[in-house]
Design a protein around this motif. Sequence first.
Motif, PDB file in Angstrom:
ATOM      1  N   TRP A   1      35.804  -0.753  69.246  1.00 31.48           N
ATOM      2  CA  TRP A   1      37.207  -0.415  69.525  1.00 31.48           C
ATOM      3  C   TRP A   1      38.174  -1.172  68.629  1.00 31.48           C
ATOM      4  O   TRP A   1      39.385  -1.170  68.871  1.00 31.48           O
ATOM      5  CB  TRP A   1      37.584  -0.642  70.992  1.00 31.48           C
ATOM      6  N   TRP A   2      37.693  -1.827  67.574  1.00 28.98           N
ATOM      7  CA  TRP A   2      38.586  -2.502  66.644  1.00 28.98           C
ATOM      8  C   TRP A   2      39.310  -1.480  65.777  1.00 28.98           C
ATOM      9  O   TRP A   2      38.821  -0.365  65.560  1.00 28.98           O
ATOM     10  CB  TRP A   2      37.811  -3.468  65.740  1.00 28.98           C
ATOM     11  N   ALA A   3      40.476  -1.873  65.283  1.00 30.83           N
ATOM     12  CA  ALA A   3      41.210  -1.013  64.359  1.00 30.83           C
ATOM     13  C   ALA A   3      40.345  -0.736  63.129  1.00 30.83           C
ATOM     14  O   ALA A   3      39.541  -1.569  62.703  1.00 30.83           O
ATOM     15  CB  ALA A   3      42.521  -1.672  63.941  1.00 30.83           C
ATOM     16  N   SER A   4      40.531   0.440  62.573  1.00 32.86           N
ATOM     17  CA  SER A   4      39.743   0.852  61.420  1.00 32.86           C
ATOM     18  C   SER A   4      40.662   1.047  60.220  1.00 32.86           C
ATOM     19  O   SER A   4      41.402   2.023  60.147  1.00 32.86           O
ATOM     20  CB  SER A   4      39.008   2.166  61.738  1.00 32.86           C
ATOM     21  N   TYR A   5      40.613   0.110  59.303  1.00 39.79           N
ATOM     22  CA  TYR A   5      41.373   0.237  58.055  1.00 39.79           C
ATOM     23  C   TYR A   5      40.706   1.293  57.182  1.00 39.79           C
ATOM     24  O   TYR A   5      39.491   1.493  57.236  1.00 39.79           O
ATOM     25  CB  TYR A   5      41.421  -1.114  57.345  1.00 39.79           C
ATOM     26  N   ILE A   6      41.512   1.931  56.342  1.00 37.62           N
ATOM     27  CA  ILE A   6      40.999   3.011  55.521  1.00 37.62           C
ATOM     28  C   ILE A   6      39.805   2.548  54.676  1.00 37.62           C
ATOM     29  O   ILE A   6      39.835   1.481  54.053  1.00 37.62           O
ATOM     30  CB  ILE A   6      42.113   3.597  54.609  1.00 37.62           C
ATOM     31  N   LYS A   7      38.734   3.341  54.669  1.00 37.23           N
ATOM     32  CA  LYS A   7      37.546   3.018  53.892  1.00 37.23           C
ATOM     33  C   LYS A   7      37.121   4.249  53.110  1.00 37.23           C
ATOM     34  O   LYS A   7      37.531   5.377  53.413  1.00 37.23           O
ATOM     35  CB  LYS A   7      36.403   2.567  54.808  1.00 37.23           C
ATOM     36  N   ALA A   8      36.297   4.018  52.114  1.00 32.69           N
ATOM     37  CA  ALA A   8      35.760   5.108  51.298  1.00 32.69           C
ATOM     38  C   ALA A   8      34.238   5.062  51.379  1.00 32.69           C
ATOM     39  O   ALA A   8      33.596   4.209  50.761  1.00 32.69           O
ATOM     40  CB  ALA A   8      36.228   4.992  49.858  1.00 32.69           C
ATOM     41  N   SER A   9      33.673   5.937  52.178  1.00 30.10           N
ATOM     42  CA  SER A   9      32.216   5.985  52.322  1.00 30.10           C
ATOM     43  C   SER A   9      31.540   6.624  51.118  1.00 30.10           C
ATOM     44  O   SER A   9      30.337   6.452  50.915  1.00 30.10           O
ATOM     45  CB  SER A   9      31.842   6.767  53.582  1.00 30.10           C
ATOM     46  N   VAL A  10      32.314   7.382  50.324  1.00 33.84           N
ATOM     47  CA  VAL A  10      31.782   8.034  49.127  1.00 33.84           C
ATOM     48  C   VAL A  10      32.396   7.354  47.911  1.00 33.84           C
ATOM     49  O   VAL A  10      33.620   7.293  47.777  1.00 33.84           O
ATOM     50  CB  VAL A  10      32.124   9.540  49.125  1.00 33.84           C
ATOM     51  N   THR A  11      31.555   6.822  47.054  1.00 32.24           N
ATOM     52  CA  THR A  11      32.033   6.073  45.889  1.00 32.24           C
ATOM     53  C   THR A  11      31.348   6.552  44.617  1.00 32.24           C
ATOM     54  O   THR A  11      30.240   7.116  44.655  1.00 32.24           O
ATOM     55  CB  THR A  11      31.774   4.566  46.075  1.00 32.24           C
ATOM     56  N   GLU A  12      32.001   6.329  43.507  1.00 34.65           N
ATOM     57  CA  GLU A  12      31.465   6.717  42.204  1.00 34.65           C
ATOM     58  C   GLU A  12      30.077   6.116  41.997  1.00 34.65           C
ATOM     59  O   GLU A  12      29.860   4.922  42.184  1.00 34.65           O
ATOM     60  CB  GLU A  12      32.400   6.253  41.097  1.00 34.65           C
ATOM     61  N   GLY A  13      29.114   6.986  41.630  1.00 32.56           N
ATOM     62  CA  GLY A  13      27.767   6.538  41.314  1.00 32.56           C
ATOM     63  C   GLY A  13      26.877   6.303  42.513  1.00 32.56           C
ATOM     64  O   GLY A  13      25.717   5.906  42.348  1.00 32.56           O
ATOM     65  N   ALA A  14      27.367   6.552  43.721  1.00 32.70           N
ATOM     66  CA  ALA A  14      26.555   6.325  44.919  1.00 32.70           C
ATOM     67  C   ALA A  14      25.348   7.251  44.931  1.00 32.70           C
ATOM     68  O   ALA A  14      25.391   8.379  44.425  1.00 32.70           O
ATOM     69  CB  ALA A  14      27.390   6.526  46.169  1.00 32.70           C
ATOM     70  N   ASN A  15      24.266   6.761  45.517  1.00 33.74           N
ATOM     71  CA  ASN A  15      23.015   7.512  45.578  1.00 33.74           C
ATOM     72  C   ASN A  15      22.636   7.688  47.047  1.00 33.74           C
ATOM     73  O   ASN A  15      22.461   6.703  47.767  1.00 33.74           O
ATOM     74  CB  ASN A  15      21.919   6.756  44.828  1.00 33.74           C
ATOM     75  N   TYR A  16      22.511   8.937  47.485  1.00 37.79           N
ATOM     76  CA  TYR A  16      22.252   9.206  48.898  1.00 37.79           C
ATOM     77  C   TYR A  16      20.935   9.953  49.091  1.00 37.79           C
ATOM     78  O   TYR A  16      20.588  10.841  48.303  1.00 37.79           O
ATOM     79  CB  TYR A  16      23.376  10.063  49.504  1.00 37.79           C
ATOM     80  N   ASN A  17      20.248   9.590  50.159  1.00 37.76           N
ATOM     81  CA  ASN A  17      19.083  10.334  50.627  1.00 37.76           C
ATOM     82  C   ASN A  17      19.541  11.106  51.859  1.00 37.76           C
ATOM     83  O   ASN A  17      19.899  10.513  52.879  1.00 37.76           O
ATOM     84  CB  ASN A  17      17.954   9.362  50.981  1.00 37.76           C
ATOM     85  N   SER A  18      19.541  12.428  51.774  1.00 38.53           N
ATOM     86  CA  SER A  18      20.091  13.225  52.869  1.00 38.53           C
ATOM     87  C   SER A  18      19.247  13.163  54.134  1.00 38.53           C
ATOM     88  O   SER A  18      19.680  13.612  55.199  1.00 38.53           O
ATOM     89  CB  SER A  18      20.245  14.686  52.431  1.00 38.53           C
ATOM     90  N   ALA A  19      18.039  12.576  54.044  1.00 35.40           N
ATOM     91  CA  ALA A  19      17.209  12.426  55.237  1.00 35.40           C
ATOM     92  C   ALA A  19      17.596  11.189  56.048  1.00 35.40           C
ATOM     93  O   ALA A  19      17.259  11.088  57.224  1.00 35.40           O
ATOM     94  CB  ALA A  19      15.737  12.352  54.858  1.00 35.40           C
ATOM     95  N   THR A  20      18.301  10.261  55.397  1.00 37.97           N
ATOM     96  CA  THR A  20      18.663   9.013  56.077  1.00 37.97           C
ATOM     97  C   THR A  20      20.153   8.734  56.082  1.00 37.97           C
ATOM     98  O   THR A  20      20.624   7.887  56.843  1.00 37.97           O
ATOM     99  CB  THR A  20      17.950   7.819  55.414  1.00 37.97           C
ATOM    100  N   SER A  21      20.921   9.413  55.273  1.00 36.57           N
ATOM    101  CA  SER A  21      22.359   9.180  55.181  1.00 36.57           C
ATOM    102  C   SER A  21      23.125  10.381  55.725  1.00 36.57           C
ATOM    103  O   SER A  21      23.012  11.487  55.193  1.00 36.57           O
ATOM    104  CB  SER A  21      22.776   8.932  53.726  1.00 36.57           C
ATOM    105  N   ASN A  22      23.900  10.171  56.763  1.00 36.75           N
ATOM    106  CA  ASN A  22      24.718  11.269  57.283  1.00 36.75           C
ATOM    107  C   ASN A  22      25.785  11.683  56.271  1.00 36.75           C
ATOM    108  O   ASN A  22      26.193  12.845  56.223  1.00 36.75           O
ATOM    109  CB  ASN A  22      25.364  10.877  58.615  1.00 36.75           C
ATOM    110  N   ILE A  23      26.228  10.736  55.448  1.00 36.92           N
ATOM    111  CA  ILE A  23      27.222  11.045  54.415  1.00 36.92           C
ATOM    112  C   ILE A  23      26.617  12.005  53.396  1.00 36.92           C
ATOM    113  O   ILE A  23      27.184  13.061  53.071  1.00 36.92           O
ATOM    114  CB  ILE A  23      27.702   9.757  53.730  1.00 36.92           C
ATOM    115  N   GLY A  24      25.454  11.632  52.868  1.00 37.30           N
ATOM    116  CA  GLY A  24      24.787  12.481  51.895  1.00 37.30           C
ATOM    117  C   GLY A  24      24.419  13.832  52.473  1.00 37.30           C
ATOM    118  O   GLY A  24      24.556  14.868  51.813  1.00 37.30           O
ATOM    119  N   ALA A  25      23.977  13.836  53.736  1.00 33.10           N
ATOM    120  CA  ALA A  25      23.590  15.095  54.369  1.00 33.10           C
ATOM    121  C   ALA A  25      24.788  16.014  54.552  1.00 33.10           C
ATOM    122  O   ALA A  25      24.696  17.230  54.346  1.00 33.10           O
ATOM    123  CB  ALA A  25      22.916  14.813  55.707  1.00 33.10           C
TER     124      ALA A  25
END
Length: 564
Positions: A129-153
Amino acid sequence: MNRSTLRRLPALRKTAAGVAVAVSMLSSAAAHAASNTAGTYDRLLSFDASSFTTINVTIDGQSVPVRWYKEVCYVAKPTQMKPDQRDLRGPVTISNTGCGYQSMNIFVPESAANNRQTAIYFAVNNGGWWASYIKASVTEGANYNSATSNIGAALKAGYVYIDVATRSRGIVAADDSYPGKAPAPVVDAKAAIRYLRLNDALMPGSAERIVVNGTSGGGALSSIIGASGNSRDYLPYLDEAGAAGIVSNRGAVRSTLRDDVLAINAYCPITDLANADLAYEWLYTVLNTRATVGRNPNPSGSAEMAAAFPAYQKSLHLRTKDSTGKTASLSAGNMLDTIKDEVAKSAVRYMQAGGIIPALGESFTITSGPTTRTYPNDWIQVDNARKKVVSLDMERYLAFVASQATLKAAPAFDQTGLTITGATGESNLFGTKYQAYSNFTAYGWDRNDIKGDGIGYDDTGMSFVNLLKQQDTVVDEQAALINPMRYIGSNADTAPYWYVRHGTRDRDTSFVISINLSRALQADKRVKDVNYALAWNQPHAGNFDVPEAMAWIAGVLKAADRGK
């Protein structure tokens, strides 16, 4: 603050008290039809489709270009903040003091740039329940596995991925006030949804296909967003923030936009805070778990809160099905059996998926970060070959859960101001914007023993019961406005699709809380799908089941298209 100071609070709490009055006047009718009238702030909240930066990520070995719409402010009257803040992990310094807690980072895979029908994956990030400052979950050059990353999926599926910042507990405004008090995180999330609806024709993705994702406090925020769609209770707060689709005229506030969503994907929701202490103490004292694991620093308090739980549970009028399929009232009398059934189903699902559960007398090997430990299996006997649970000892199971992570102090959530807890809970989510915190339960308020904090019977001379009789009191309304149980089954437009997971090793909130949430949803005839489960051997965590969750989302989108 003494009693006389408390009596003067209406002058200081004019906004909060005014909102509370407006809410009581408006809460009788939640659903409404959107009109064509422009909101007061709409002209200030137009989306610029050309204002993006292209970044490149890799998903499952494939390069994917993504448009990044950076820090889009979704309100016309954002709160000006101090640069030095705190979050779940400690002190932080923020750069965007103008709208850093009320903006979105919007990520669009290039393949979906012209797709007005794809889903919007709306991620809230306010753990604890803490305040959430703006974040960027997607960044230049990031590498995602769609089987384990909800972002990549989500990106691979062609969804618009949004990181949503919200005010909540712990933040300090430029004027030294505390603007994150409940229901601020709910108001901000609703304001972001309204921004998406206002600009739906200009943006990739469809605001009719929003899926909200969150864990812990974010799971709770997801739940109240999903439960309270289009409730008028929030309109005065939305007006105060300068949200889209709000028309304010001579004190009357109405809406021209909707803020309901399609689906909720929530993990371990820390919700129903006003009653969470009762559920926690009941669960961990009914079979003497606190005493068994040596974590019982406040035995009389635990006993008192636990004793109040059965009446609260009865007041919910929920029903459940037992292991034989028979329906009965869900009460303190059968809650342990209900939890037991859910744990057993979790074990069966795990075995059916190919998992092997250690034999009775063997050990569980559990890795948390860099640490690996073993814990004896003295509580569940299974037949791995036949995918069946033979026996499950609830007393030993709860002791197993409590051995994974130290049980919270008692009370577990309304802790601040009680020296016996030696901790701080969610109390700073409550009170006026001029109070650092306020106890929000009878136990916490009546036993606050910090002299001079202006909170509790010791400083005010009022019991919690009498506090709630005061016209300027806000904590009860604040607790209600972040509680999905208040809105499910009401005339709010509750989301029709729900996916809720709570780990079988999660001690951060009582299993009772998510079970009650699921049963309330199942009883709401307008809710089409409640996919609820305890997740086998998972701690307090989220997004640990990406393929399953994403398959559910895909199915929901197809069902929605078919009108089912």
